[in-house]
Design an enzyme around this catalytic site. Structure first.
Site, PDB file in Angstrom:
ATOM      1  N   GLN A   1       0.855  -1.194   0.000  1.00  0.00           N
ATOM      2  CA  GLN A   1       0.000   0.000   0.000  1.00  0.00           C
ATOM      3  C   GLN A   1       0.891   1.244   0.000  1.00  0.00           C
ATOM      4  O   GLN A   1       1.982   1.229   0.540  1.00  0.00           O
ATOM      5  CB  GLN A   1      -0.911   0.002   1.241  1.00  0.00           C
ATOM      6  CG  GLN A   1      -1.818  -1.214   1.334  1.00  0.00           C
ATOM      7  CD  GLN A   1      -2.678  -1.422   0.093  1.00  0.00           C
ATOM      8  OE1 GLN A   1      -3.235  -0.477  -0.452  1.00  0.00           O
ATOM      9  NE2 GLN A   1      -2.772  -2.654  -0.366  1.00  0.00           N
ATOM     10  N   GLY A   2       0.408   2.322  -0.607  1.00  0.00           N
ATOM     11  CA  GLY A   2       1.155   3.574  -0.597  1.00  0.00           C
ATOM     12  C   GLY A   2       2.001   3.777  -1.835  1.00  0.00           C
ATOM     13  O   GLY A   2       2.752   4.735  -1.920  1.00  0.00           O
ATOM     14  N   CYS A   3       1.912   2.853  -2.784  1.00  0.00           N
ATOM     15  CA  CYS A   3       2.653   2.998  -4.039  1.00  0.00           C
ATOM     16  C   CYS A   3       1.684   3.448  -5.135  1.00  0.00           C
ATOM     17  O   CYS A   3       0.569   2.954  -5.199  1.00  0.00           O
ATOM     18  CB  CYS A   3       3.284   1.666  -4.442  1.00  0.00           C
ATOM     19  SG  CYS A   3       4.497   1.054  -3.261  1.00  0.00           S
ATOM     20  N   ALA A   4       2.129   4.380  -5.966  1.00  0.00           N
ATOM     21  CA  ALA A   4       1.294   4.842  -7.076  1.00  0.00           C
ATOM     22  C   ALA A   4       1.116   3.720  -8.092  1.00  0.00           C
ATOM     23  O   ALA A   4       0.051   3.557  -8.676  1.00  0.00           O
ATOM     24  CB  ALA A   4       1.928   6.061  -7.730  1.00  0.00           C
ATOM     25  N   SER A   5       2.148   2.932  -8.298  1.00  0.00           N
ATOM     26  CA  SER A   5       2.081   1.771  -9.194  1.00  0.00           C
ATOM     27  C   SER A   5       1.600   0.570  -8.396  1.00  0.00           C
ATOM     28  O   SER A   5       1.544   0.608  -7.171  1.00  0.00           O
ATOM     29  CB  SER A   5       3.472   1.449  -9.748  1.00  0.00           C
ATOM     30  OG  SER A   5       4.091   2.592 -10.250  1.00  0.00           O
TER      31      SER A   5
END
Length: 142
Positions: A46-50
Site C-alpha cells: 500500500q502507498g505505491c502509485a504503481s
C-alpha cells in the site's frame, strides 16, 4: 544476482540520468519471476502509485531467521527500484535488514532529486514493509 557494490560502481559510471534510468529498468528485468498466485492482496504494498507486490519467505540458516523476497510491479522503473531493494535486503537476517538504511543508499545514488514524490513515497512504503517483516521475524524468533 548483482551486488550493491556493482550497482554503486555502475551508477558512478553513468553520469546522465537518462542512462541511469535505463540501467534501473535493466535491473528490473533481472528480477526473478513472481508466480501469479503471489500477486495477492496480502503481498500488495500500500502507498505505491504503481501496483507493487512483495512476497516474503522465511527460512532458517544455522538457527537464524533469513528473509527472502520476490517482487514485482506493473511499472518498469519501479521493478528496477525493487531489484535494488532486494539486492540490499533479500537473503538477509532481520538484524541485517534493520541495520541497513535503504533510503540512504537510494539518496546516495541521487534518487531523492530524481523520483517523483509518489515514487519516493512508494519506495518508503516498500522499505517499511520489509523492515516490518524483519521486526516481526525477530519478535517470533525470541
Amino acid at each position: 544476482m548483482t551486488s550493491i557494490d556493482e550497482i554503486r560502481d555502475n551508477f558512478a559510471l553513468l553520469e546522465d540520468w537518462d542512462d541511469r534510468y535505463r540501467y534501473v529498468i535493466e535491473l528490473g528485468r533481472t528480477l526473478d519471476p513472481m508466480p501469479e498466485a503471489e500477486h495477492s492482496a496480502a503481498n500488495k504494498v500500500q502507498g505505491c502509485a504503481s501496483q507493487v507486490w512483495l512476497s516474503r519467505k522465511l527460512a532458517r540458516k544455522g538457527g537464524e531467521p533469513v528473509l527472502s523476497y520476490l517482487g514485482d510491479s506493473d511499472a518498469h522503473i519501479v521493478r528496477g527500484l525493487i531489484a535494488i531493494l532486494l539486492t540490499l535486503y533479500s537473503g538477509r537476517t532481520p538484524q541485517e535488514i534493520l541495520a541497513t538504511d535503504a533510503i540512504a543508499v537510494f539518496d546516495e545514488f541521487g534518487f531523492r532529486e530524481h523520483l517523483t514524490p509518489q515514487r519516493s513515497n512508494g519506495l518508503r512504503a516498500m522499505v517499511e514493509r520489509i523492515r516490518s517483516d524483519a521486526r516481526a521475524a525477530l519478535a517470533t524468533a525470541s
